[in-house]
Design an enzyme around this catalytic site. Structure first.
Site, mmCIF file in Angstrom:
data_model
loop_
_atom_site.group_PDB
_atom_site.id
_atom_site.type_symbol
_atom_site.label_atom_id
_atom_site.label_comp_id
_atom_site.label_asym_id
_atom_site.label_seq_id
_atom_site.Cartn_x
_atom_site.Cartn_y
_atom_site.Cartn_z
ATOM 1 N N ASP A 51 8.333 7.385 -12.078
ATOM 2 C CA ASP A 51 7.910 6.254 -12.382
ATOM 3 C C ASP A 51 9.073 5.064 -13.344
ATOM 4 O O ASP A 51 9.652 5.291 -12.813
ATOM 5 C CB ASP A 51 6.581 5.244 -12.645
ATOM 6 C CG ASP A 51 5.445 4.075 -12.419
ATOM 7 O OD1 ASP A 51 6.533 3.778 -12.056
ATOM 8 O OD2 ASP A 51 4.894 4.142 -11.836
ATOM 9 N N GLU A 69 0.709 -1.456 0.078
ATOM 10 C CA GLU A 69 0.254 0.485 -0.080
ATOM 11 C C GLU A 69 1.042 1.393 -0.060
ATOM 12 O O GLU A 69 0.442 2.440 0.807
ATOM 13 C CB GLU A 69 -1.035 0.125 1.261
ATOM 14 C CG GLU A 69 -1.439 -0.828 0.910
ATOM 15 C CD GLU A 69 -2.632 -1.421 3.025
ATOM 16 O OE1 GLU A 69 -2.873 -0.500 3.137
ATOM 17 O OE2 GLU A 69 -3.205 -2.329 2.438
#
Length: 294
Positions: free
Chosen positions: A198, A121
């Site tokens: 990313d 998470e």
């Protein structure tokens, strides 16, 4: 600043597309859907895709030197026969951290897999960066938040690396023979609101191409000056990874994600989760395959 526009190559509706990688022997791009638990490949000419569900989340995929694929799964690195679906475990990762999973990774010029982990998470600095040489898994960095884009300079003397929640790109001196990194420095600070760096790749000129989660683009940075020198526009907010391949190694395949978007955003950006492609007219560097036989 040069700009390009990426177009959908295939409407795939990946939940969390990632792991773009050119498989030169197959003439296909590889990709994964982390949350969809599948690995796929696509022919950029015919646009035909093939996918295999592997039963758990996949951080990345790389070709291996024996014709198989190597996948970083939630708590292990495995080889996969893409034709038969047969998996063989190569090594376990962080079994003592059941809430962690593998994330982005690539191979260096000697065929070692550099693979990062993160909390599933994205909580805290629970992850690490490892190097796997086919036999042992060696921790290279600890306290990683979201270990992400990684690539090397053409002369193999520099490694570039992203921890997404540091909002920057770092460079390291790289010793290829020993697989060691040193002299960390920040070369790019990502300051655009809502942009999270990313996946990343590198071109023949040594410029870095970085997928921007939340940014609807891939940014091209000068690795020597830190300057933003180009941008590929993508009709999807969450851009996750990119890889050069295809015709003359000048096509950039871009993965995107549907997770994290509400219904309104999905209506506005219906191609979210698709694979995009653009011919940038700049030759990219081919990424290395995994050396199973070290």
């Amino acid at each position: 600043m040069e700009t390009w526009k990426a177009l959908p190559l295939c409407k795939t509706e990946l939940l969390l597309g990632e792991g773009a990688h050119w498989h030169s022997a197959w003439g296909k791009f590889l990709y994964v859907d982390i949350e969809g638990k599948k690995v796929g490949c696509i022919d950029p000419i015919t646009k035909i895709t093939e996918e295999k569900n592997v039963g758990e989340r996949i951080g990345t995929v790389v070709p291996a030197d024996n014709g198989s694929l190597v996948l970083a799964l939630e708590s292990s690195i495995v080889s996969l026969n893409f034709d038969t679906g047969e998996q063989k475990e190569l090594i376990k990762i962080e079994v003592e951290k059941p809430n962690n999973r593998s994330n982005d990774g690539k191979c260096d010029a000697l065929g070692r897999l550099w693979i990062g982990t993160m909390h599933e998470e994205a909580k805290g600095a629970e992850g690490a960066l490892y190097c796997f040489d086919g036999k042992s898994l060696i921790e290279k960095m600890s306290n990683r938040k979201v270990s992400n884009g990684i690539c090397w300079s053409k002369d193999n003397k520099t490694m570039y690396y992203i921890d997404s929640f540091d909002y920057n790109i770092k460079r390291y001196d790289f010793d290829l023979t020993n697989g060691t990194i040193s002299n960390e420095s920040v070369i790019v600070e990502v300051t655009e609101p809502g942009f999270t760096p990313d996946g990343m790749t590198i071109d023949e000129e040594g410029m870095l191409w970085v997928a921007m989660w939340g940014g609807r683009c891939v940014n091209r940075y000068n690795a020597f000056t830190g300057e933003l020198v180009g941008k590929v526009e993508v009709d999807a907010p969450h851009v996750t990874s990119c890889a050069f391949g295809g015709n003359g190694m000048q096509q950039l395949l871009i993965t995107t994600a549907r997770v994290g978007l509400d219904e309104e955003q999905l209506l506005q950006y219906p191609d979210s989760g698709s694979l995009f492609i653009v011919d940038v007219g700049i030759r990219g560097m081919e990424m290395h395959q995994f050396a199973l036989q070290h």
